[in-house]
Design an enzyme around this catalytic site. Structure first.
Site, PDB file in Angstrom:
ATOM      1  N   HIS B 119       0.835  -1.203   0.000  1.00  0.00           N
ATOM      2  CA  HIS B 119       0.000   0.000   0.000  1.00  0.00           C
ATOM      3  C   HIS B 119       0.875   1.261   0.000  1.00  0.00           C
ATOM      4  CE1 HIS B 119      -3.453   2.587   1.354  1.00  0.00           C
ATOM      5  NE2 HIS B 119      -2.450   3.281   1.876  1.00  0.00           N
ATOM      6  N   GLU B 120       1.837   1.299   0.913  1.00  0.00           N
ATOM      7  CA  GLU B 120       2.675   2.506   1.028  1.00  0.00           C
ATOM      8  C   GLU B 120       3.480   2.747  -0.242  1.00  0.00           C
ATOM      9  OE1 GLU B 120       2.103   4.539   3.299  1.00  0.00           O
ATOM     10  OE2 GLU B 120       0.924   3.189   4.566  1.00  0.00           O
ATOM     11  N   HIS B 123       1.795   4.861  -2.658  1.00  0.00           N
ATOM     12  CA  HIS B 123       1.997   6.302  -2.435  1.00  0.00           C
ATOM     13  C   HIS B 123       3.365   6.736  -2.964  1.00  0.00           C
ATOM     14  CE1 HIS B 123      -1.617   6.759  -0.115  1.00  0.00           C
ATOM     15  NE2 HIS B 123      -1.210   5.996   0.886  1.00  0.00           N
ATOM     16  N   HIS B 129      -5.159   7.812  -1.993  1.00  0.00           N
ATOM     17  CA  HIS B 129      -6.104   6.813  -1.492  1.00  0.00           C
ATOM     18  C   HIS B 129      -7.284   6.640  -2.439  1.00  0.00           C
ATOM     19  CE1 HIS B 129      -4.513   7.133   2.869  1.00  0.00           C
ATOM     20  NE2 HIS B 129      -3.987   6.101   2.223  1.00  0.00           N
TER      21      HIS B 129
END
Lengths: 82, 367
Positions: B119-120, B123, B129
Protein backbone atom coordinates in the site's frame (compact mmCIF):
# COMPACT_ATOMS: atom_id res chain seq x y z
CA UNK A 1 -20.38 -10.00 14.12
CA UNK A 2 -23.93 -8.76 14.90
CA UNK A 3 -24.78 -5.67 12.86
CA UNK A 4 -24.52 -2.28 14.50
CA UNK A 5 -27.81 -0.53 15.24
CA UNK A 6 -28.72 2.12 12.71
CA UNK A 7 -29.54 4.71 15.37
CA UNK A 8 -26.99 7.45 15.72
CA UNK A 9 -24.63 7.30 18.61
CA UNK A 10 -24.84 10.35 20.83
CA UNK A 11 -21.78 9.47 22.84
CA UNK A 12 -19.31 12.26 23.18
CA UNK A 13 -16.18 11.34 21.33
CA UNK A 14 -14.90 14.74 20.26
CA UNK A 15 -11.25 13.95 20.79
CA UNK A 16 -11.21 10.95 18.46
CA UNK A 17 -13.23 12.78 15.82
CA UNK A 18 -11.14 15.93 15.99
CA UNK A 19 -7.80 14.18 15.87
CA UNK A 20 -8.92 11.90 13.03
CA UNK A 21 -10.17 14.80 10.95
CA UNK A 22 -7.07 16.84 11.75
CA UNK A 23 -4.80 14.00 10.68
CA UNK A 24 -6.58 12.86 7.56
CA UNK A 25 -8.97 15.62 6.47
CA UNK A 26 -6.97 18.76 7.17
CA UNK A 27 -9.38 19.96 9.86
CA UNK A 28 -8.21 23.30 11.23
CA UNK A 29 -9.35 23.70 14.83
CA UNK A 30 -10.10 27.32 15.63
CA UNK A 31 -10.35 27.75 19.38
CA UNK A 32 -10.99 31.50 19.17
CA UNK A 33 -14.40 32.49 20.57
CA UNK A 34 -16.83 33.75 17.95
CA UNK A 35 -19.86 35.98 18.30
CA UNK A 36 -21.98 34.03 15.87
CA UNK A 37 -21.71 30.98 13.70
CA UNK A 38 -20.73 31.60 10.11
CA UNK A 39 -22.42 29.03 7.95
CA UNK A 40 -21.97 25.31 8.37
CA UNK A 41 -19.89 23.94 11.17
CA UNK A 42 -16.40 23.19 9.84
CA UNK A 43 -16.16 19.90 11.72
CA UNK A 44 -19.49 18.74 10.33
CA UNK A 45 -18.38 19.61 6.80
CA UNK A 46 -15.19 17.60 7.24
CA UNK A 47 -17.18 14.71 8.69
CA UNK A 48 -19.38 14.74 5.61
CA UNK A 49 -16.29 14.70 3.42
CA UNK A 50 -14.97 11.68 5.28
CA UNK A 51 -18.35 9.90 5.24
CA UNK A 52 -18.68 10.45 1.50
CA UNK A 53 -15.21 9.05 0.86
CA UNK A 54 -15.91 5.87 2.82
CA UNK A 55 -19.41 5.39 1.41
CA UNK A 56 -21.05 5.92 4.80
CA UNK A 57 -24.32 7.71 5.41
CA UNK A 58 -23.48 11.39 4.88
CA UNK A 59 -24.99 13.23 7.84
CA UNK A 60 -22.08 15.20 9.27
CA UNK A 61 -22.51 13.44 12.62
CA UNK A 62 -20.18 11.01 14.37
CA UNK A 63 -22.60 8.08 14.22
CA UNK A 64 -21.63 4.51 15.05
CA UNK A 65 -20.51 3.59 11.54
CA UNK A 66 -18.36 6.71 11.31
CA UNK A 67 -16.75 6.13 14.69
CA UNK A 68 -16.13 2.51 13.80
CA UNK A 69 -14.35 3.56 10.62
CA UNK A 70 -12.26 6.09 12.54
CA UNK A 71 -11.04 3.40 14.91
CA UNK A 72 -9.79 1.06 12.18
CA UNK A 73 -6.02 0.82 11.73
CA UNK A 74 -5.02 2.68 8.61
CA UNK A 75 -2.38 4.39 6.53
CA UNK A 76 -1.12 7.68 7.93
CA UNK A 77 -1.33 9.50 4.60
CA UNK A 78 -4.31 11.90 4.52
CA UNK A 79 -7.28 10.93 2.34
CA UNK A 80 -7.38 14.40 0.83
CA UNK A 81 -4.59 16.33 -0.88
CA UNK A 82 -2.63 18.78 1.20
CA UNK B 1 -8.37 5.17 -7.86
CA UNK B 2 -6.93 8.61 -7.24
CA UNK B 3 -3.62 10.12 -8.23
CA UNK B 4 -1.64 12.29 -5.84
CA UNK B 5 -2.57 15.95 -6.42
CA UNK B 6 -0.17 17.50 -8.93
CA UNK B 7 0.40 14.06 -10.49
CA UNK B 8 3.96 13.56 -9.23
CA UNK B 9 5.79 10.59 -10.79
CA UNK B 10 9.28 9.19 -11.06
CA UNK B 11 11.06 10.31 -14.21
CA UNK B 12 12.95 7.02 -14.48
CA UNK B 13 11.53 3.51 -14.54
CA UNK B 14 14.55 1.92 -12.85
CA UNK B 15 14.26 2.83 -9.18
CA UNK B 16 16.39 1.94 -6.19
CA UNK B 17 15.30 1.12 -2.65
CA UNK B 18 17.08 0.66 0.63
CA UNK B 19 15.93 -0.83 3.93
CA UNK B 20 17.56 1.41 6.53
CA UNK B 21 16.75 -0.74 9.55
CA UNK B 22 14.84 -3.88 10.43
CA UNK B 23 12.02 -4.48 12.89
CA UNK B 24 13.13 -6.83 15.65
CA UNK B 25 9.79 -8.64 15.48
CA UNK B 26 10.55 -10.36 12.19
CA UNK B 27 13.47 -12.25 10.76
CA UNK B 28 15.51 -10.07 8.41
CA UNK B 29 14.94 -12.54 5.58
CA UNK B 30 11.17 -12.28 6.12
CA UNK B 31 11.32 -8.48 6.01
CA UNK B 32 13.35 -8.61 2.80
CA UNK B 33 10.90 -11.07 1.29
CA UNK B 34 7.85 -8.99 2.28
CA UNK B 35 9.36 -5.84 0.77
CA UNK B 36 10.45 -7.60 -2.42
CA UNK B 37 7.01 -9.10 -2.83
CA UNK B 38 5.41 -5.68 -2.23
CA UNK B 39 7.61 -4.14 -4.92
CA UNK B 40 6.70 -6.95 -7.32
CA UNK B 41 3.03 -6.04 -6.85
CA UNK B 42 3.75 -2.83 -8.76
CA UNK B 43 6.55 -3.94 -11.08
CA UNK B 44 4.36 -6.79 -12.38
CA UNK B 45 1.87 -4.35 -13.89
CA UNK B 46 4.14 -1.47 -15.00
CA UNK B 47 7.52 -0.99 -16.70
CA UNK B 48 9.01 -0.10 -13.29
CA UNK B 49 11.95 -2.05 -11.87
CA UNK B 50 13.36 -1.92 -8.34
CA UNK B 51 16.93 -2.59 -7.33
CA UNK B 52 18.03 -2.97 -3.73
CA UNK B 53 21.01 -0.95 -2.54
CA UNK B 54 22.81 -1.36 0.78
CA UNK B 55 24.43 2.07 1.09
CA UNK B 56 23.90 5.68 0.16
CA UNK B 57 20.77 7.42 -0.97
CA UNK B 58 18.11 5.33 -2.69
CA UNK B 59 14.99 6.63 -4.37
CA UNK B 60 12.83 4.81 -1.81
CA UNK B 61 14.27 4.67 1.70
CA UNK B 62 12.35 2.41 4.09
CA UNK B 63 12.61 2.46 7.86
CA UNK B 64 10.89 1.33 11.04
CA UNK B 65 10.47 4.32 13.36
CA UNK B 66 8.70 5.24 16.60
CA UNK B 67 6.42 8.17 17.44
CA UNK B 68 7.82 11.55 16.43
CA UNK B 69 10.47 10.74 13.87
CA UNK B 70 11.10 14.30 12.69
CA UNK B 71 9.07 14.46 9.54
CA UNK B 72 6.19 16.47 11.07
CA UNK B 73 3.97 13.37 10.87
CA UNK B 74 4.44 11.57 14.18
CA UNK B 75 3.16 8.04 14.68
CA UNK B 76 0.66 7.35 17.41
CA UNK B 77 1.72 4.15 19.14
CA UNK B 78 0.06 0.76 18.63
CA UNK B 79 -2.95 0.72 16.28
CA UNK B 80 -4.24 3.80 14.51
CA UNK B 81 -1.66 4.89 11.96
CA UNK B 82 0.43 1.96 10.78
CA UNK B 83 2.76 3.57 8.26
CA UNK B 84 3.05 6.42 5.81
CA UNK B 85 4.91 7.27 2.65
CA UNK B 86 5.88 10.31 0.64
CA UNK B 87 5.02 11.07 -2.95
CA UNK B 88 7.70 10.73 -5.68
CA UNK B 89 10.44 13.32 -5.42
CA UNK B 90 13.94 14.12 -4.23
CA UNK B 91 15.12 13.66 -0.64
CA UNK B 92 12.32 12.32 1.54
CA UNK B 93 10.18 11.84 -1.59
CA UNK B 94 9.19 8.20 -2.09
CA UNK B 95 10.32 7.20 1.41
CA UNK B 96 8.29 4.74 3.48
CA UNK B 97 8.08 4.81 7.28
CA UNK B 98 6.61 1.91 9.27
CA UNK B 99 5.40 2.49 12.83
CA UNK B 100 7.67 0.33 14.99
CA UNK B 101 4.97 0.33 17.67
CA UNK B 102 2.96 -2.08 15.51
CA UNK B 103 3.47 -5.82 15.73
CA UNK B 104 4.82 -6.56 12.26
CA UNK B 105 4.36 -10.11 11.01
CA UNK B 106 4.67 -12.12 7.84
CA UNK B 107 1.22 -13.65 8.39
CA UNK B 108 -2.09 -12.45 9.79
CA UNK B 109 -1.33 -12.71 13.49
CA UNK B 110 -0.19 -9.08 13.71
CA UNK B 111 0.01 -6.32 11.12
CA UNK B 112 1.11 -7.91 7.88
CA UNK B 113 4.20 -6.13 6.58
CA UNK B 114 3.69 -7.15 2.96
CA UNK B 115 0.16 -5.73 2.74
CA UNK B 116 1.13 -2.44 4.39
CA UNK B 117 4.34 -2.10 2.35
CA UNK B 118 2.50 -2.72 -0.91
CA UNK B 119 0.00 0.00 0.00
CA UNK B 120 2.67 2.51 1.03
CA UNK B 121 4.69 1.86 -2.10
CA UNK B 122 1.59 2.88 -4.05
CA UNK B 123 2.00 6.30 -2.44
CA UNK B 124 5.74 6.26 -3.16
CA UNK B 125 4.88 5.81 -6.81
CA UNK B 126 2.23 8.55 -6.99
CA UNK B 127 -1.09 7.01 -6.01
CA UNK B 128 -3.40 8.60 -3.48
CA UNK B 129 -6.10 6.81 -1.49
CA UNK B 130 -8.86 5.08 -3.41
CA UNK B 131 -12.44 5.00 -2.18
CA UNK B 132 -12.90 1.50 -3.63
CA UNK B 133 -13.15 -0.63 -0.46
CA UNK B 134 -11.52 -3.55 -2.25
CA UNK B 135 -8.53 -1.59 -3.55
CA UNK B 136 -5.07 -1.97 -2.09
CA UNK B 137 -4.97 1.85 -1.92
CA UNK B 138 -8.06 1.99 0.33
CA UNK B 139 -6.83 3.73 3.50
CA UNK B 140 -7.87 1.18 6.13
CA UNK B 141 -5.93 -2.01 6.78
CA UNK B 142 -7.45 -5.39 6.13
CA UNK B 143 -5.56 -8.64 6.09
CA UNK B 144 -5.28 -10.76 2.97
CA UNK B 145 -3.16 -13.89 2.95
CA UNK B 146 -0.07 -12.82 0.95
CA UNK B 147 -0.18 -16.16 -0.88
CA UNK B 148 -3.66 -15.31 -2.17
CA UNK B 149 -3.02 -11.62 -2.89
CA UNK B 150 -3.90 -10.32 -6.33
CA UNK B 151 -3.58 -6.61 -7.09
CA UNK B 152 -7.14 -5.32 -7.59
CA UNK B 153 -8.05 -3.89 -10.98
CA UNK B 154 -8.67 -0.44 -9.48
CA UNK B 155 -5.01 -0.24 -8.42
CA UNK B 156 -3.80 -1.63 -11.75
CA UNK B 157 -5.78 1.07 -13.56
CA UNK B 158 -4.33 3.73 -11.24
CA UNK B 159 -0.67 2.83 -11.52
CA UNK B 160 -0.92 2.23 -15.27
CA UNK B 161 -2.45 5.70 -15.65
CA UNK B 162 0.90 6.99 -14.33
CA UNK B 163 3.51 4.63 -15.75
CA UNK B 164 1.73 2.70 -18.49
CA UNK B 165 1.40 -1.04 -18.90
CA UNK B 166 4.07 -3.61 -18.22
CA UNK B 167 6.22 -4.93 -21.05
CA UNK B 168 4.72 -8.41 -20.64
CA UNK B 169 2.97 -9.91 -23.67
CA UNK B 170 -0.10 -10.78 -21.60
CA UNK B 171 -1.31 -7.93 -19.43
CA UNK B 172 -2.29 -8.99 -15.90
CA UNK B 173 -5.78 -8.17 -14.72
CA UNK B 174 -7.03 -8.04 -11.16
CA UNK B 175 -10.16 -8.70 -9.15
CA UNK B 176 -12.94 -6.14 -9.24
CA UNK B 177 -14.82 -5.21 -6.08
CA UNK B 178 -18.37 -6.62 -6.35
CA UNK B 179 -21.16 -4.06 -6.55
CA UNK B 180 -24.46 -5.45 -5.23
CA UNK B 181 -26.48 -3.82 -8.00
CA UNK B 182 -24.21 -4.87 -10.86
CA UNK B 183 -26.55 -6.94 -13.10
CA UNK B 184 -23.59 -9.06 -14.24
CA UNK B 185 -22.73 -10.06 -10.66
CA UNK B 186 -22.52 -13.81 -10.02
CA UNK B 187 -21.88 -15.65 -6.76
CA UNK B 188 -19.49 -18.34 -5.59
CA UNK B 189 -21.66 -19.51 -2.69
CA UNK B 190 -24.61 -18.38 -0.59
CA UNK B 191 -25.84 -19.37 2.85
CA UNK B 192 -28.22 -18.20 5.50
CA UNK B 193 -26.72 -17.42 8.89
CA UNK B 194 -29.02 -16.81 11.85
CA UNK B 195 -31.59 -15.02 9.74
CA UNK B 196 -29.11 -13.14 7.55
CA UNK B 197 -28.13 -14.15 4.04
CA UNK B 198 -24.45 -14.19 3.16
CA UNK B 199 -23.35 -14.07 -0.49
CA UNK B 200 -19.73 -15.03 -1.22
CA UNK B 201 -17.74 -13.62 -4.11
CA UNK B 202 -13.96 -13.94 -4.31
CA UNK B 203 -12.47 -12.55 -1.11
CA UNK B 204 -15.68 -10.69 -0.28
CA UNK B 205 -18.97 -11.44 1.40
CA UNK B 206 -22.13 -9.45 0.84
CA UNK B 207 -24.22 -9.48 3.95
CA UNK B 208 -27.98 -8.93 3.78
CA UNK B 209 -29.79 -8.47 7.05
CA UNK B 210 -33.58 -8.75 6.78
CA UNK B 211 -34.16 -5.58 8.79
CA UNK B 212 -31.62 -3.43 6.92
CA UNK B 213 -32.19 -1.98 3.50
CA UNK B 214 -28.56 -1.76 2.45
CA UNK B 215 -26.15 -4.60 1.78
CA UNK B 216 -22.90 -4.70 3.73
CA UNK B 217 -19.72 -5.54 1.82
CA UNK B 218 -16.88 -7.07 3.85
CA UNK B 219 -13.78 -9.10 3.33
CA UNK B 220 -14.33 -12.71 4.38
CA UNK B 221 -11.08 -12.42 6.32
CA UNK B 222 -12.49 -9.60 8.45
CA UNK B 223 -14.81 -12.03 10.25
CA UNK B 224 -13.11 -15.35 9.62
CA UNK B 225 -9.35 -14.95 9.08
CA UNK B 226 -8.91 -18.72 8.87
CA UNK B 227 -11.22 -19.06 5.87
CA UNK B 228 -9.71 -18.78 2.39
CA UNK B 229 -11.13 -16.55 -0.32
CA UNK B 230 -13.13 -18.15 -3.11
CA UNK B 231 -15.55 -20.17 -0.96
CA UNK B 232 -17.31 -22.52 -3.39
CA UNK B 233 -20.29 -23.72 -1.35
CA UNK B 234 -21.87 -23.08 2.03
CA UNK B 235 -24.96 -24.13 3.93
CA UNK B 236 -26.54 -23.56 7.30
CA UNK B 237 -27.66 -26.36 9.56
CA UNK B 238 -30.24 -24.48 11.63
CA UNK B 239 -30.77 -27.38 14.01
CA UNK B 240 -27.12 -27.49 15.05
CA UNK B 241 -26.55 -23.74 14.61
CA UNK B 242 -23.68 -24.47 12.25
CA UNK B 243 -22.59 -23.28 8.83
CA UNK B 244 -20.33 -25.39 6.65
CA UNK B 245 -18.02 -23.73 4.12
CA UNK B 246 -16.43 -25.61 1.23
CA UNK B 247 -13.44 -24.92 -0.94
CA UNK B 248 -11.86 -27.56 -3.17
CA UNK B 249 -11.70 -30.82 -1.17
CA UNK B 250 -11.85 -29.15 2.26
CA UNK B 251 -14.59 -27.87 4.53
CA UNK B 252 -14.79 -25.69 7.62
CA UNK B 253 -17.49 -25.54 10.30
CA UNK B 254 -18.74 -22.30 11.78
CA UNK B 255 -20.32 -22.76 15.23
CA UNK B 256 -22.23 -19.67 16.20
CA UNK B 257 -19.99 -16.99 14.73
CA UNK B 258 -16.62 -18.76 15.17
CA UNK B 259 -14.77 -21.28 13.05
CA UNK B 260 -14.61 -24.52 15.05
CA UNK B 261 -11.16 -25.82 15.92
CA UNK B 262 -9.76 -28.75 13.96
CA UNK B 263 -10.82 -27.52 10.52
CA UNK B 264 -10.44 -27.69 7.58
CA UNK B 265 -11.20 -31.35 7.12
CA UNK B 266 -11.39 -33.31 3.86
CA UNK B 267 -14.85 -33.49 2.29
CA UNK B 268 -14.41 -37.26 2.08
CA UNK B 269 -15.26 -37.41 5.79
CA UNK B 270 -18.81 -36.50 4.72
CA UNK B 271 -18.95 -39.55 2.48
CA UNK B 272 -17.92 -38.19 -0.89
CA UNK B 273 -15.85 -40.56 -3.05
CA UNK B 274 -12.35 -39.46 -3.98
CA UNK B 275 -13.54 -38.69 -7.50
CA UNK B 276 -15.33 -35.59 -6.15
CA UNK B 277 -12.82 -32.75 -6.06
CA UNK B 278 -15.11 -29.90 -5.02
CA UNK B 279 -18.67 -28.94 -4.15
CA UNK B 280 -20.30 -26.21 -6.25
CA UNK B 281 -23.31 -25.50 -4.04
CA UNK B 282 -25.22 -26.86 -1.05
CA UNK B 283 -28.36 -26.29 0.98
CA UNK B 284 -29.91 -28.06 3.92
CA UNK B 285 -33.64 -28.71 4.22
CA UNK B 286 -34.37 -28.13 7.88
CA UNK B 287 -37.75 -29.90 7.72
CA UNK B 288 -36.31 -33.19 6.46
CA UNK B 289 -32.78 -32.96 7.84
CA UNK B 290 -31.44 -33.68 4.36
CA UNK B 291 -28.58 -31.70 2.86
CA UNK B 292 -28.16 -31.48 -0.91
CA UNK B 293 -24.70 -31.11 -2.42
CA UNK B 294 -24.28 -30.07 -6.04
CA UNK B 295 -21.20 -31.05 -8.04
CA UNK B 296 -21.11 -30.42 -11.80
CA UNK B 297 -24.43 -31.77 -13.19
CA UNK B 298 -25.11 -34.14 -10.29
CA UNK B 299 -26.29 -33.90 -6.70
CA UNK B 300 -25.77 -35.90 -3.54
CA UNK B 301 -28.04 -36.16 -0.53
CA UNK B 302 -26.67 -36.25 3.00
CA UNK B 303 -28.64 -37.23 6.10
CA UNK B 304 -27.79 -34.79 8.91
CA UNK B 305 -29.28 -37.09 11.55
CA UNK B 306 -27.42 -40.22 10.47
CA UNK B 307 -24.43 -38.11 9.43
CA UNK B 308 -23.95 -40.13 6.27
CA UNK B 309 -24.65 -39.91 2.56
CA UNK B 310 -27.93 -41.44 1.44
CA UNK B 311 -27.70 -44.42 -0.87
CA UNK B 312 -28.51 -44.13 -4.56
CA UNK B 313 -26.61 -40.91 -5.16
CA UNK B 314 -25.34 -39.02 -7.08
CA UNK B 315 -28.27 -38.30 -9.35
CA UNK B 316 -28.64 -35.90 -12.27
CA UNK B 317 -29.73 -32.45 -11.11
CA UNK B 318 -32.23 -32.19 -13.97
CA UNK B 319 -33.93 -35.37 -12.82
CA UNK B 320 -35.18 -33.75 -9.62
CA UNK B 321 -34.85 -29.99 -9.98
CA UNK B 322 -36.55 -29.34 -13.32
CA UNK B 323 -34.60 -27.43 -15.91
CA UNK B 324 -31.82 -26.56 -13.49
CA UNK B 325 -28.74 -28.25 -14.88
CA UNK B 326 -25.81 -26.77 -13.00
CA UNK B 327 -25.69 -24.71 -9.83
CA UNK B 328 -23.19 -22.06 -8.68
CA UNK B 329 -24.85 -21.40 -5.33
CA UNK B 330 -28.02 -22.30 -3.43
CA UNK B 331 -29.80 -21.58 -0.19
CA UNK B 332 -33.14 -22.28 1.43
CA UNK B 333 -35.31 -19.54 2.84
CA UNK B 334 -38.97 -19.46 3.89
CA UNK B 335 -39.64 -22.89 2.47
CA UNK B 336 -38.22 -22.22 -0.98
CA UNK B 337 -34.84 -23.17 -2.40
CA UNK B 338 -33.06 -20.55 -4.50
CA UNK B 339 -30.66 -21.83 -7.12
CA UNK B 340 -28.14 -19.53 -8.78
CA UNK B 341 -26.52 -20.11 -12.13
CA UNK B 342 -24.66 -17.15 -13.61
CA UNK B 343 -26.83 -14.06 -13.37
CA UNK B 344 -30.04 -16.11 -13.17
CA UNK B 345 -31.82 -17.30 -10.08
CA UNK B 346 -34.50 -20.01 -9.89
CA UNK B 347 -37.02 -20.23 -7.07
CA UNK B 348 -37.77 -23.90 -6.41
CA UNK B 349 -40.69 -25.21 -4.37
CA UNK B 350 -39.52 -28.48 -2.77
CA UNK B 351 -43.10 -29.53 -1.88
CA UNK B 352 -44.42 -29.14 -5.42
CA UNK B 353 -41.00 -30.18 -6.77
CA UNK B 354 -41.05 -27.53 -9.46
CA UNK B 355 -39.59 -24.15 -10.31
CA UNK B 356 -42.04 -21.42 -9.38
CA UNK B 357 -40.01 -18.32 -10.24
CA UNK B 358 -37.04 -17.01 -12.15
CA UNK B 359 -35.26 -13.76 -11.23
CA UNK B 360 -31.95 -11.94 -11.64
CA UNK B 361 -29.34 -13.17 -9.17
CA UNK B 362 -29.12 -9.72 -7.54
CA UNK B 363 -32.83 -9.60 -6.67
CA UNK B 364 -32.05 -9.70 -2.92
CA UNK B 365 -30.27 -6.34 -2.83
CA UNK B 366 -33.15 -3.84 -3.28
CA UNK B 367 -31.55 -2.43 -6.40
Amino acid sequence: FPVAPEAEDERKTPKLVESYLQNFYDLQIDHQPRLRSTGENHLSAKLKEMQEFFGLQVNGKPDLDTLEMMQKPRCGVPDIGQ
Amino acid sequence: YALTPGNPKWKRNNLTYRILNYTPEMRRADVDEAIQKALRVWSNVTPLTFQKVEDGEADIMMSFVYGDHRDYSPFDGPGGMLAHAFQPGEGIGGDVHFDEDETWTKDGTGTNLFIVAAHELGHSLGLSHSNDPGALMYPTYSYTDPKEFLLPQDDIDGIQAIYGQSDAAVQPTGPVTPQPCDPSLTFDAITTLRGETIFFKGRYMLRKHPSRAETELNFISLFWPKLPSGIQAAYENVERDEVLFFKEDKYWVLRGYDIAPGYPKPIYRLGFPKTVKRVNAAYSDETTGKTYFFTADRYWRYDENKRSMDHGYPKKIVSHFGKIGRVDAAFQKDGYVYFFHGTTQFQFDPRAKRIVGQMKSISWFNC
